[in-house]
Design a protein around this motif. Structure first.
Motif, PDB file in Angstrom:
ATOM      1  N   PRO A 196       0.823  -1.213   0.000  1.00 42.07           N
ATOM      2  CA  PRO A 196       0.000   0.000   0.000  1.00 42.07           C
ATOM      3  C   PRO A 196       0.857   1.263   0.000  1.00 42.07           C
ATOM      4  CG  PRO A 196      -0.123  -1.120   2.124  1.00 42.07           C
ATOM      5  CD  PRO A 196       0.687  -1.994   1.215  1.00 42.07           C
ATOM      6  N   ALA A 197       0.215   2.371  -0.271  1.00 44.11           N
ATOM      7  CA  ALA A 197       0.920   3.649  -0.399  1.00 44.11           C
ATOM      8  C   ALA A 197       1.678   4.005   0.878  1.00 44.11           C
ATOM      9  CB  ALA A 197      -0.068   4.755  -0.746  1.00 44.11           C
ATOM     10  N   ILE A 198       2.927   4.416   0.675  1.00 47.56           N
ATOM     11  CA  ILE A 198       3.744   4.972   1.751  1.00 47.56           C
ATOM     12  C   ILE A 198       4.250   6.320   1.263  1.00 47.56           C
ATOM     13  CG2 ILE A 198       4.472   2.736   2.670  1.00 47.56           C
ATOM     14  CD1 ILE A 198       7.252   3.335   1.304  1.00 47.56           C
ATOM     15  N   TYR A 199       4.575   7.178   2.199  1.00 48.50           N
ATOM     16  CA  TYR A 199       5.151   8.466   1.831  1.00 48.50           C
ATOM     17  C   TYR A 199       6.635   8.449   2.149  1.00 48.50           C
ATOM     18  CZ  TYR A 199       6.170  13.380   1.387  1.00 48.50           C
ATOM     19  OH  TYR A 199       6.729  14.563   0.995  1.00 48.50           O
ATOM     20  N   ILE A 200       7.453   8.798   1.171  1.00 46.86           N
ATOM     21  CA  ILE A 200       8.889   8.953   1.367  1.00 46.86           C
ATOM     22  C   ILE A 200       9.148  10.451   1.430  1.00 46.86           C
ATOM     23  CG2 ILE A 200      11.189   8.550   0.421  1.00 46.86           C
ATOM     24  CD1 ILE A 200       9.979   6.083  -1.014  1.00 46.86           C
ATOM     25  N   GLU A 201       9.596  10.905   2.580  1.00 46.42           N
ATOM     26  CA  GLU A 201       9.781  12.337   2.843  1.00 46.42           C
ATOM     27  C   GLU A 201      10.597  13.009   1.742  1.00 46.42           C
ATOM     28  OE1 GLU A 201       9.014  15.751   4.747  1.00 46.42           O
ATOM     29  OE2 GLU A 201       8.346  13.834   5.536  1.00 46.42           O
ATOM     30  N   GLY A 202      10.031  14.075   1.173  1.00 49.84           N
ATOM     31  CA  GLY A 202      10.716  14.848   0.151  1.00 49.84           C
ATOM     32  C   GLY A 202      10.757  14.208  -1.221  1.00 49.84           C
ATOM     33  N   VAL A 203      10.102  13.047  -1.361  1.00 50.84           N
ATOM     34  CA  VAL A 203      10.105  12.340  -2.646  1.00 50.84           C
ATOM     35  C   VAL A 203       8.689  12.163  -3.172  1.00 50.84           C
ATOM     36  CG1 VAL A 203      10.841  10.258  -3.888  1.00 50.84           C
ATOM     37  CG2 VAL A 203      12.233  11.136  -1.995  1.00 50.84           C
ATOM     38  N   GLY A 204       7.827  11.486  -2.398  1.00 49.90           N
ATOM     39  CA  GLY A 204       6.452  11.312  -2.848  1.00 49.90           C
ATOM     40  C   GLY A 204       5.795  10.068  -2.272  1.00 49.90           C
ATOM     41  N   ARG A 205       4.594   9.753  -2.811  1.00 53.92           N
ATOM     42  CA  ARG A 205       3.803   8.596  -2.369  1.00 53.92           C
ATOM     43  C   ARG A 205       4.030   7.447  -3.336  1.00 53.92           C
ATOM     44  NH1 ARG A 205       0.539   8.983   1.517  1.00 53.92           N
ATOM     45  NH2 ARG A 205      -0.993   7.501   0.768  1.00 53.92           N
ATOM     46  N   LEU A 206       4.331   6.268  -2.770  1.00 56.98           N
ATOM     47  CA  LEU A 206       4.754   5.113  -3.550  1.00 56.98           C
ATOM     48  C   LEU A 206       3.903   3.890  -3.242  1.00 56.98           C
ATOM     49  CD1 LEU A 206       6.993   3.585  -5.271  1.00 56.98           C
ATOM     50  CD2 LEU A 206       8.199   3.291  -3.096  1.00 56.98           C
ATOM     51  N   ILE A 207       3.527   3.153  -4.290  1.00 56.48           N
ATOM     52  CA  ILE A 207       2.868   1.849  -4.151  1.00 56.48           C
ATOM     53  C   ILE A 207       3.635   0.837  -4.995  1.00 56.48           C
ATOM     54  CG2 ILE A 207       0.552   2.801  -3.807  1.00 56.48           C
ATOM     55  CD1 ILE A 207      -0.024   1.816  -6.771  1.00 56.48           C
ATOM     56  N   TYR A 208       3.408  -0.434  -4.714  1.00 63.62           N
ATOM     57  CA  TYR A 208       3.853  -1.506  -5.593  1.00 63.62           C
ATOM     58  C   TYR A 208       2.644  -2.354  -5.918  1.00 63.62           C
ATOM     59  CZ  TYR A 208       8.675  -0.298  -4.744  1.00 63.62           C
ATOM     60  OH  TYR A 208       9.877   0.369  -4.676  1.00 63.62           O
ATOM     61  N   PHE A 209       2.576  -2.796  -7.174  1.00 65.13           N
ATOM     62  CA  PHE A 209       1.464  -3.636  -7.591  1.00 65.13           C
ATOM     63  C   PHE A 209       1.961  -4.788  -8.439  1.00 65.13           C
ATOM     64  CE2 PHE A 209       1.820  -0.375 -10.880  1.00 65.13           C
ATOM     65  CZ  PHE A 209       1.703  -1.088 -12.062  1.00 65.13           C
ATOM     66  N   GLU A 210       1.102  -5.800  -8.547  1.00 65.09           N
ATOM     67  CA  GLU A 210       1.364  -6.949  -9.400  1.00 65.09           C
ATOM     68  C   GLU A 210       0.431  -6.833 -10.595  1.00 65.09           C
ATOM     69  OE1 GLU A 210       2.014 -11.664  -8.674  1.00 65.09           O
ATOM     70  OE2 GLU A 210       0.299 -10.746  -7.676  1.00 65.09           O
ATOM     71  N   ASP A 211       0.988  -6.902 -11.798  1.00 59.44           N
ATOM     72  CA  ASP A 211       0.138  -6.826 -12.986  1.00 59.44           C
ATOM     73  C   ASP A 211      -0.504  -8.180 -13.255  1.00 59.44           C
ATOM     74  OD1 ASP A 211       2.001  -8.429 -14.383  1.00 59.44           O
ATOM     75  OD2 ASP A 211       2.728  -6.782 -15.631  1.00 59.44           O
ATOM     76  N   THR A 212      -1.268  -8.288 -14.314  1.00 60.14           N
ATOM     77  CA  THR A 212      -1.989  -9.526 -14.627  1.00 60.14           C
ATOM     78  C   THR A 212      -1.061 -10.671 -15.009  1.00 60.14           C
ATOM     79  OG1 THR A 212      -2.269  -8.783 -16.904  1.00 60.14           O
ATOM     80  CG2 THR A 212      -4.078  -8.314 -15.365  1.00 60.14           C
ATOM     81  N   GLU A 213       0.216 -10.361 -15.273  1.00 59.24           N
ATOM     82  CA  GLU A 213       1.183 -11.397 -15.662  1.00 59.24           C
ATOM     83  C   GLU A 213       2.138 -11.759 -14.536  1.00 59.24           C
ATOM     84  OE1 GLU A 213       0.318 -12.620 -18.621  1.00 59.24           O
ATOM     85  OE2 GLU A 213      -1.159 -11.019 -18.378  1.00 59.24           O
ATOM     86  N   GLY A 214       1.923 -11.201 -13.340  1.00 60.48           N
ATOM     87  CA  GLY A 214       2.763 -11.519 -12.192  1.00 60.48           C
ATOM     88  C   GLY A 214       3.971 -10.610 -12.023  1.00 60.48           C
ATOM     89  N   ASN A 215       4.111  -9.580 -12.885  1.00 61.94           N
ATOM     90  CA  ASN A 215       5.222  -8.633 -12.761  1.00 61.94           C
ATOM     91  C   ASN A 215       4.946  -7.657 -11.625  1.00 61.94           C
ATOM     92  OD1 ASN A 215       6.763  -9.474 -15.158  1.00 61.94           O
ATOM     93  ND2 ASN A 215       4.953  -8.751 -16.246  1.00 61.94           N
ATOM     94  N   LEU A 216       5.975  -7.341 -10.838  1.00 61.12           N
ATOM     95  CA  LEU A 216       5.856  -6.373  -9.756  1.00 61.12           C
ATOM     96  C   LEU A 216       6.396  -5.031 -10.236  1.00 61.12           C
ATOM     97  CD1 LEU A 216       6.986  -8.650  -6.819  1.00 61.12           C
ATOM     98  CD2 LEU A 216       4.658  -8.032  -7.473  1.00 61.12           C
ATOM     99  N   VAL A 217       5.589  -3.982 -10.065  1.00 63.35           N
ATOM    100  CA  VAL A 217       5.905  -2.653 -10.594  1.00 63.35           C
ATOM    101  C   VAL A 217       5.587  -1.614  -9.521  1.00 63.35           C
ATOM    102  CG1 VAL A 217       5.403  -0.997 -12.449  1.00 63.35           C
ATOM    103  CG2 VAL A 217       5.212  -3.458 -12.891  1.00 63.35           C
ATOM    104  N   GLY A 218       6.391  -0.552  -9.472  1.00 64.34           N
ATOM    105  CA  GLY A 218       6.120   0.559  -8.575  1.00 64.34           C
ATOM    106  C   GLY A 218       5.436   1.692  -9.319  1.00 64.34           C
TER     107      GLY A 218
END
Length: 125
Positions: free
Chosen positions: A93-115
């Protein structure tokens, strides 16, 4: 606006060995940033950040074996909704990295992990 590739992380079992490899092969320079054994490479391309970090699991039981790509998005909430509507799964789930932004990671329909990151204003301006 379409998502843009902005960040690519190299996951390594031996960060210092990998650092020497990429310095020798591509002439990249690494600067320590954030946690121990985390480095940024800023000379990998205009408007692009690279990182070198210890190997990790974004999804339990699935160590990151390749490069870890993060796409810049304008609206993280809209991106989460789009991922889920298209059949993907949010694995971090979304986290905030100070001075950088809000980040998530997800799995696409093919099993690839992407931010996906909604960068703070000024990070790439």
């Amino acid at each position: 606006m379409p998502g843009r590739l902005r960040h690519l992380a190299i996951n390594a079992d031996d960060v210092q060995r990998a650092r020497g490899f990429y310095e020798a092969v591509f002439g990249w320079t690494f600067e320590p940033w954030g946690p121990l054994n985390y480095y940024q490479v800023k000379n990998a391309g205009d408007g692009f950040l690279g990182a070198l970090q210890e190997r990790r699991e974004l999804k339990p039981g699935a160590p990151m074996l390749g490069f870890e790509a993060t796409m810049a998005v304008d609206d993280i909430a809209a991106t989460i909704a789009a991922v889920e509507a298209a059949g993907g799964k949010i694995v971090r789930p979304a986290i905030y990295i100070e001075g950088v932004g809000r980040l998530i990671y997800f799995e696409d329909t093919e099993g690839n992990l992407v931010g996906a990151m909604q960068y703070d204003k000024g990070v790439f301006d």
